[in-house]
Design an enzyme around this catalytic site. Structure first.
Site, PDB file in Angstrom:
ATOM      1  N   CYS A  68       3.388  12.858 -12.086  1.00 56.48           N
ATOM      2  CA  CYS A  68       4.582  13.471 -12.248  1.00 56.48           C
ATOM      3  C   CYS A  68       3.977  12.985 -10.142  1.00 56.48           C
ATOM      4  O   CYS A  68       2.584  13.789  -9.374  1.00 56.48           O
ATOM      5  CB  CYS A  68       4.486  14.540 -12.134  1.00 56.48           C
ATOM      6  SG  CYS A  68       5.303  16.251 -11.561  1.00 56.48           S
ATOM      7  N   CYS A  75       4.133  16.797  -8.446  1.00 54.52           N
ATOM      8  CA  CYS A  75       2.987  17.294  -8.733  1.00 54.52           C
ATOM      9  C   CYS A  75       1.717  16.983  -7.845  1.00 54.52           C
ATOM     10  O   CYS A  75       0.706  17.831  -6.945  1.00 54.52           O
ATOM     11  CB  CYS A  75       2.507  17.162 -10.527  1.00 54.52           C
ATOM     12  SG  CYS A  75       3.476  17.031 -11.603  1.00 54.52           S
TER      13      CYS A  75
END
Length: 107
Positions: free
Chosen positions: A31, A34
């Site tokens: 991600c 993230c």
């Protein structure tokens, strides 16, 4: 101080039984957002270590907890206090926006 990793095995002790507020960063290696928010959370962990614990939970490695806390989009950050979710932040944000979201815990 940086955010430390927790797993299904350590979650209860590190998060649910913690006397302080704990922000759990639900994230995954693949991600991009993230990875973008991770150094910001490390900075907040360092600057506010006396008020807020910050931990990271990899949703791919701990799917049971991701399902339990209804994580459908990442990054998702949930603040726990007294074993309960008291605040949720969804999505990557710049540091000032995250600090504003967390003001009641770090102010």
């Amino acid at each position: 101080m940086t955010a430390r990793a927790v797993t299904e095995a350590t979650f209860e002790q590190e998060v649910l039984q913690n006397d302080r507020a704990v922000l759990v960063d639900f994230w995954a290696e693949w991600c991009g957002p993230c990875r973008a928010v991770s150094p910001i959370l490390d900075q907040i962990a360092t600057e506010h270590s006396e008020k807020l614990d910050i931990v990271k939970l990899n949703v791919d490695e701990n799917p049971g907890l991701a399902m339990k806390y209804q994580i459908t989009a990442i990054p998702a950050m949930k603040v726990f206090k007294g074993g309960e979710v008291v605040h949720t932040v969804i999505g990557a944000k710049p540091k000032p926006a995250l600090e504003a979201d967390l003001a009641q815990f770090i102010g």
